[in-house]
Structures are given as C-alpha cells and as structure tokens.
Motif scaffolding. Structure first.
Motif, PDB file in Angstrom:
ATOM      1  N   VAL B  67      51.802  27.096  35.051  1.00 40.51           N
ATOM      2  CA  VAL B  67      52.903  27.707  35.798  1.00 40.51           C
ATOM      3  C   VAL B  67      52.499  29.158  36.057  1.00 40.51           C
ATOM      4  O   VAL B  67      51.559  29.660  35.452  1.00 40.51           O
ATOM      5  N   THR B  68      53.195  29.828  36.953  1.00 41.51           N
ATOM      6  CA  THR B  68      52.861  31.216  37.275  1.00 41.51           C
ATOM      7  C   THR B  68      53.040  32.091  36.048  1.00 41.51           C
ATOM      8  O   THR B  68      54.076  32.053  35.394  1.00 41.51           O
ATOM      9  N   ARG B  69      52.014  32.856  35.727  1.00 41.99           N
ATOM     10  CA  ARG B  69      52.078  33.780  34.591  1.00 41.99           C
ATOM     11  C   ARG B  69      52.005  35.194  35.162  1.00 41.99           C
ATOM     12  O   ARG B  69      50.920  35.693  35.470  1.00 41.99           O
ATOM     13  N   HIS B  70      53.161  35.822  35.334  1.00 45.03           N
ATOM     14  CA  HIS B  70      53.200  37.139  35.975  1.00 45.03           C
ATOM     15  C   HIS B  70      52.337  38.145  35.226  1.00 45.03           C
ATOM     16  O   HIS B  70      51.602  38.916  35.842  1.00 45.03           O
ATOM     17  N   THR B  71      52.422  38.132  33.887  1.00 39.13           N
ATOM     18  CA  THR B  71      51.661  39.110  33.102  1.00 39.13           C
ATOM     19  C   THR B  71      50.162  38.949  33.353  1.00 39.13           C
ATOM     20  O   THR B  71      49.470  39.914  33.684  1.00 39.13           O
ATOM     21  N   HIS B  74      49.155  39.924  36.918  1.00 38.00           N
ATOM     22  CA  HIS B  74      49.156  41.386  37.059  1.00 38.00           C
ATOM     23  C   HIS B  74      47.951  42.028  36.373  1.00 38.00           C
ATOM     24  O   HIS B  74      47.379  42.996  36.882  1.00 38.00           O
ATOM     25  N   MET B  75      47.561  41.495  35.226  1.00 37.58           N
ATOM     26  CA  MET B  75      46.388  42.028  34.517  1.00 37.58           C
ATOM     27  C   MET B  75      45.137  41.920  35.380  1.00 37.58           C
ATOM     28  O   MET B  75      44.338  42.852  35.464  1.00 37.58           O
ATOM     29  N   ILE B  76      44.976  40.746  36.015  1.00 37.31           N
ATOM     30  CA  ILE B  76      43.800  40.524  36.862  1.00 37.31           C
ATOM     31  C   ILE B  76      43.895  41.368  38.135  1.00 37.31           C
ATOM     32  O   ILE B  76      42.900  41.943  38.591  1.00 37.31           O
ATOM     33  N   TYR B 135      41.601  46.308  31.687  1.00 37.90           N
ATOM     34  CA  TYR B 135      40.932  44.994  31.655  1.00 37.90           C
ATOM     35  C   TYR B 135      39.424  45.128  31.464  1.00 37.90           C
ATOM     36  O   TYR B 135      38.782  45.936  32.138  1.00 37.90           O
ATOM     37  N   VAL B 136      38.875  44.317  30.572  1.00 38.86           N
ATOM     38  CA  VAL B 136      37.426  44.282  30.348  1.00 38.86           C
ATOM     39  C   VAL B 136      36.847  42.911  30.708  1.00 38.86           C
ATOM     40  O   VAL B 136      35.838  42.811  31.398  1.00 38.86           O
ATOM     41  N   ASN B 137      37.512  41.837  30.259  1.00 39.97           N
ATOM     42  CA  ASN B 137      36.954  40.497  30.453  1.00 39.97           C
ATOM     43  C   ASN B 137      38.031  39.477  30.085  1.00 39.97           C
ATOM     44  O   ASN B 137      39.054  39.838  29.489  1.00 39.97           O
ATOM     45  N   HIS B 138      37.816  38.209  30.455  1.00 41.50           N
ATOM     46  CA  HIS B 138      38.667  37.164  29.903  1.00 41.50           C
ATOM     47  C   HIS B 138      37.872  35.881  29.696  1.00 41.50           C
ATOM     48  O   HIS B 138      36.901  35.626  30.397  1.00 41.50           O
ATOM     49  N   TYR B 139      38.301  35.117  28.679  1.00 38.88           N
ATOM     50  CA  TYR B 139      37.593  33.904  28.268  1.00 38.88           C
ATOM     51  C   TYR B 139      38.554  32.722  28.340  1.00 38.88           C
ATOM     52  O   TYR B 139      39.502  32.644  27.552  1.00 38.88           O
ATOM     53  N   PRO B 140      38.336  31.802  29.283  1.00 36.37           N
ATOM     54  CA  PRO B 140      39.166  30.593  29.314  1.00 36.37           C
ATOM     55  C   PRO B 140      38.827  29.712  28.107  1.00 36.37           C
ATOM     56  O   PRO B 140      37.656  29.488  27.812  1.00 36.37           O
TER      57      PRO B 140
END
Lengths: 199, 199
Positions: B67-71, B74-76, B135-140
């Motif tokens: 579902v849409t994750r506003h937070t 916005h981070m991305i 923001y630095v990075n994200h890991y799925p």
C-alpha cells in the motif's frame, strides 16, 4: 540545545561515540546464545527487531566481522541460535558477557545454558522469555560492515500469565529490561494500551 | 510454557499476529516526520536501530510498500526526515498518527510541526529528543517485502541536562517511552550503569 560539531570538539572521542550509541533510544536487552566450533557462546545484543509476523521473522544487527564474531560465525555454521530477554536480576551477568573471555561466557558469568527439545543452541535458564531461531538470510550493510541477520522464530518459552487476551506480552511482569547505548539499562513500566487507531 | 502451534490453534489470527509482534520486546517509540508530495506527514515507528557511530548512521524498517507508504516515498523523494522520541505526555496523539487520515497527521492529532535551521522535514515540537536524517541507502528484505532504510544523523536537539559526563543520554529524564508490539507503551526507569566490561 542544538548539538553541533563544536559541542563535541571539547569532548574526548568516547563521549561522541557514546552519545551516538544512545540516540536510537531504549531497545530490549537480549542474550543471543549459540553452540558451534568455538563451543558454547552467549553475547549481549540490543539490536533485535521485528521483521514480520507471518512468517514469524526476527532481525539482528551484528557488528562488523573485522574481528572474530563467535555469535555470527556460529549462526552461519549451525543455522541456529536462541534469543533470551534479560530481566533486572541478571543485568550484571548479562553485561559481563561482553568482556573478552577465553572460556565460554556461560562459565565466566555463571549464567545457565539450558538445552531443550533437541535444540542445538542453549537457552539462557534465567531468562523469562526465550525463543529459538533458524537462519534464513543475511544482508551486509555496505555503509559500515555491519550485518543484518534474519531468523525464523521456531520455539518459544514464556510464562502463560504474561500473555493477555489479545496475545500481547507483558514485559513489566517479566521484569524485562531495555538497553541504551553500551552501558545503561532501564526497567520498563507499563504506561498505556490503545486499540487499533481509527480516524 | 512452550508456545506451540496447538496453543495458537484455538485463538483467532489477530492473537497470533499480536503475539509475534511483541516477541522482539520494548523498542523506543519514535515519530518519523517528512514533507513531500503528500504534504506534511508524521508516522509512528518502533523499528529505529543504531547502525554505527562513526559515521553516525541510523536504520529504520519500513513495512512492505504493497500500500502507499507516505513516509517511505517522502524519504526517497526528498532524502530528508526527522526522528522524534515520544514522551509519555503525547502517547495518545502519537498512537493516533497510525490511523488512516486524508489530512496531515499533524493537523488530525494536534502535534506541532516545527521547522528549524532550514531543514526540509518538520520536527515534532513536543518531542524532547529530535534529530534530522539524510538518506544514505535502503535494503529491500526479500523475505517479506519490508525495507531497511539507512540515514545519516545530521542535526540533533536535546536538553543538555539529559547528557551525562560520558556522553550518555538519560531517557528516564526525557520521560521517553518504549513500544511493545502494536498497542502497548512503557515508561523507562533507569536501573543500572556498568562500565566497559573486562574479564
């Protein structure tokens, strides 16, 4: 006040490290126990996070493997570990497991390794909430060499009276603790319960 | 007692989900605030973890983006957010931000968005410990679609009297709270401090 580089410039480097270690706030104090090529091992962690309930998955951040990490190596070798919440009564022993011993931290600190149901890793006998985990995956964090380890929750031991009618666990009743940074421990006192939020 | 599949078989599915949500134990209650294409947003999280002190990095687990994750969006989009620890006095409002509002959760709950130092994301005015992240990075996380987001800590606001001579933050003095699962909140009471452990 605003914390700036100037604020840290008059402090020693440990002050700044301690400060940043505290920023993420209180997190459950847990002992992770394993048994593998280095023998029985039990180590203090405060980086256990909920990953998902279905399937039941838990995450754990391990420090960089620039020095030997017995816990992480045992996890990869044996695929099994236990998570044991730390009550107030064993805080001193739990903290002491972080010292660099030649022998098993169980022997050095007097904590009790408990083998149950044929599980390869020992549980910590003094813990009021214990569960076994099986290795699922791990994610190296490129930014600083830490490792997020994912485990499936398999076997859980907890006093039934600590579980309420909604399936929620009472951590005050378990006399459970939270860690802030590397040196400070807190009791948790139930403050409030709110149902699922609706507009 | 040992918690088995049989134990859950006579409970409803929410009971089991609540139980597994509680297993990781108490973790700091935080509000993450952002401002982006969906406007001002503030959301409850209890998955902030310390990644490292040098450079100062923080991690945050976001639920799956089915579902849409506003937070997360916005981070991305903006690369900026704030982390705000939640004191006992605003627990009800903090919990209420998890309801599905059409309007901003700031407006709906009465929490105060505070803009400081040209930071794009608002801070939560009622919070005694606030910091901005970049923001630095994200890991799925492949196992269940959650996402570990890594941010660098940039700007921190906290009362100086809450910091001791070692750089450690007193979360009892901040009247800070910890969350267990989805519905329960705890106060934290300082129990003990131990120095660096030696054999």
């Amino acid at each position: 006040m605003k914390i700036t580089d100037e604020y840290f410039s008059v402090k020693d480097s440990r002050f700044k490290t301690s400060f940043y270690n505290c920023l993420s706030g209180p997190k459950a104090t847990t002992l992770i126990a394993t048994k593998g090529k280095y023998g029985e091992n039990v180590a203090l962690f405060n980086s256990v996070i909920h990953i998902g309930a279905n399937p039941p998955l838990i995450g754990l951040l391990s420090r960089p493997t620039t020095v030997t990490r017995h816990t992480f190596e045992h996890m990869i070798e044996t695929k099994h570990w236990t998570v044991n919440h730390v009550p107030v009564s064993i805080l001193r022993q739990a903290h002491q497991t972080s010292a660099k011993y030649e022998e098993s931290e169980f022997v050095a600190t007097g904590l009790t390794p408990l083998y149950k149901d044929g599980w390869q890793a020992p549980f910590v006998g003094e813990s009021p909430l214990q569960y076994g985990c099986t290795y699922v995956n791990h994610y190296p964090i490129a930014e600083n060499g830490t490792i997020l380890i994912i485990g499936q929750i398999d076997t859980i031991y907890v006093a039934e009276q600590a579980i309420n009618e909604y399936g929620e666990i009472n951590f005050e009743l378990l006399e459970s603790t939270a860690t802030v940074g590397l040196n400070n421990y807190y009791k948790v006192i139930h403050a409030d319960r709110f149902p699922y939020a609706k507009p």
